[in-house]
Design a protein around this motif. Sequence first.
Motif, PDB file in Angstrom:
ATOM      1  N   ARG A  35     -20.958  84.852 -65.720  1.00 28.87           N
ATOM      2  CA  ARG A  35     -20.519  84.054 -66.866  1.00 28.87           C
ATOM      3  C   ARG A  35     -21.009  82.627 -66.592  1.00 28.87           C
ATOM      4  O   ARG A  35     -20.259  81.756 -66.135  1.00 28.87           O
ATOM      5  CB  ARG A  35     -18.999  84.130 -66.988  1.00 28.87           C
ATOM      6  N   GLU A  36     -22.292  82.401 -66.856  1.00 26.55           N
ATOM      7  CA  GLU A  36     -22.909  81.126 -66.496  1.00 26.55           C
ATOM      8  C   GLU A  36     -22.693  80.074 -67.578  1.00 26.55           C
ATOM      9  O   GLU A  36     -22.568  80.382 -68.762  1.00 26.55           O
ATOM     10  CB  GLU A  36     -24.404  81.329 -66.244  1.00 26.55           C
ATOM     11  N   VAL A  37     -22.685  78.825 -67.154  1.00 22.06           N
ATOM     12  CA  VAL A  37     -22.466  77.707 -68.064  1.00 22.06           C
ATOM     13  C   VAL A  37     -23.501  77.720 -69.189  1.00 22.06           C
ATOM     14  O   VAL A  37     -24.662  78.085 -68.987  1.00 22.06           O
ATOM     15  CB  VAL A  37     -22.509  76.372 -67.292  1.00 22.06           C
ATOM     16  N   TYR A  42     -20.003  82.697 -72.038  1.00 22.15           N
ATOM     17  CA  TYR A  42     -19.151  81.619 -71.522  1.00 22.15           C
ATOM     18  C   TYR A  42     -18.410  80.944 -72.667  1.00 22.15           C
ATOM     19  O   TYR A  42     -17.215  80.636 -72.569  1.00 22.15           O
ATOM     20  CB  TYR A  42     -20.008  80.615 -70.760  1.00 22.15           C
ATOM     21  N   SER A  45     -15.592  83.209 -73.664  1.00 21.71           N
ATOM     22  CA  SER A  45     -14.515  83.240 -72.671  1.00 21.71           C
ATOM     23  C   SER A  45     -13.655  81.987 -72.754  1.00 21.71           C
ATOM     24  O   SER A  45     -12.435  82.043 -72.550  1.00 21.71           O
ATOM     25  CB  SER A  45     -15.095  83.386 -71.262  1.00 21.71           C
ATOM     26  N   ARG A  46     -14.276  80.855 -73.055  1.00 16.96           N
ATOM     27  CA  ARG A  46     -13.518  79.616 -73.124  1.00 16.96           C
ATOM     28  C   ARG A  46     -12.646  79.560 -74.377  1.00 16.96           C
ATOM     29  O   ARG A  46     -11.577  78.935 -74.365  1.00 16.96           O
ATOM     30  CB  ARG A  46     -14.464  78.417 -73.056  1.00 16.96           C
ATOM     31  N   ASP A  89     -16.376  79.384 -65.211  1.00 17.86           N
ATOM     32  CA  ASP A  89     -17.756  79.853 -65.166  1.00 17.86           C
ATOM     33  C   ASP A  89     -18.001  80.521 -63.815  1.00 17.86           C
ATOM     34  O   ASP A  89     -17.206  80.391 -62.883  1.00 17.86           O
ATOM     35  CB  ASP A  89     -18.738  78.706 -65.389  1.00 17.86           C
TER      36      ASP A  89
END
Length: 429
Positions: A35-37, A42, A45-46, A89
């Motif tokens: 789950r990369e920036v 991402y 997920s946020r 992340d």
Amino acid sequence: MIDLTDQRRDAAERLRDGILELAEYRDPDRQGWTREVFSAVYRESRNWVARRMAAAGLQVHEDTAGNIVGRLSGTDPNAPALVTGSHTDSVDGGGRFDGVVGVLGALEAVQLLRESGQRLRRDLLVVDFLGEESNAFGLSCLGSRAIAGELTRADLDRQDYRGVSLGRAYRDFGLDPGAVLETRWARAAPLHAFIELHIEQGPTLEQRQLPLGIVTAITGIERLVATFMGSPDHAGTRPMYARKDAMVAAAEAVLSVRREGCGAPNHGVATTTRIESESRSPNVVPSLVRMTSEVRSVDSTWLSGVRGRLAEEILVNARNLGVDVEFDWSTDNTVVHAHSGIHDVAAAAADAIGIPWMPIPSGATHDAVHMAALAPMGMIFVPSKAGKSHCPEEWSDFADIATGVGALAQTLTRLDRTELTPQHQPGPN
């Protein structure tokens, strides 16, 4: 004081459900729980994290640096706020616990505070910091770095492997790069303290059979790119004794880096992460090779001499092979010590609820490094199974995480009424 005896099982179950649910937000095309920036997953997920904060009764907003902030109002709106949290992340091929424990654990601490009927005097801010992990732009801790005023305009010009700048990545993610640079929390209001719950990411607590570590200091990191310049020759016709082989010089340097870490008198590690040859031909003696390495330690005296010691040894060995070397050093962050007052408060909180603990250094960097520029800083560690992290096998038992949450909640209640003396230390850069 919060009595956690009958609450830890429920807390462990809620933490398990939340951590496993968040883990479903992952890049299906990558290994592990990636789950990369700035990625689409991402972003999704946020949104989940923001909803989770709101469900916990927090007032939620996203600041101009992309950090998600949930506020639990205290009784005194003029008192400097307490801050806790971490990141969600991950590295490519990472696990489910790194950072996540600090965010969802903070929300569980809020739950414990509510169940106790206790209201803090100070506002409590729970933060999911944007992009803590290293990324393709070579810059970690994006969200905490920005709010500490340590993100620069030059940083926005950094490019990834596609030639995309960090500033463009912010913009594509819906953030104004100019506003990101201006996001300095110190301009808004002073903060009272920052405390971060995290997995240890190492084997010490498990080996000592202890459920809790209270961090003494966060490692400093020196990074090196060494360029070895030899002579290109035919690999089949140039005699071994007459070669100026840049790859051999780089191989010697890899061992020098390893010896440096093994020779640290206290805490120190050294790692070479990449060797790249300019030539792609299988029958040419390598003439241009780049080595990427890093050295970490909480011993600032030892770490300060790393550049000179390594450069001397690498250069001597390379010149004996007829190879020249250029060194490009950078400091990711200096050693940052936890605030002694927060360390003592966290220790007293653990003692009060009967949790055995040990003082422990952090060999990994964290958002706490940059938050130390804004407020007294501390960290609490829970055990990592076999010390594994940044890999799919990363695991921390939910009961251990619940224990850490109990210590975090107790620490927050004590910090709420403890005055902390300023403690000077150099910044992370």
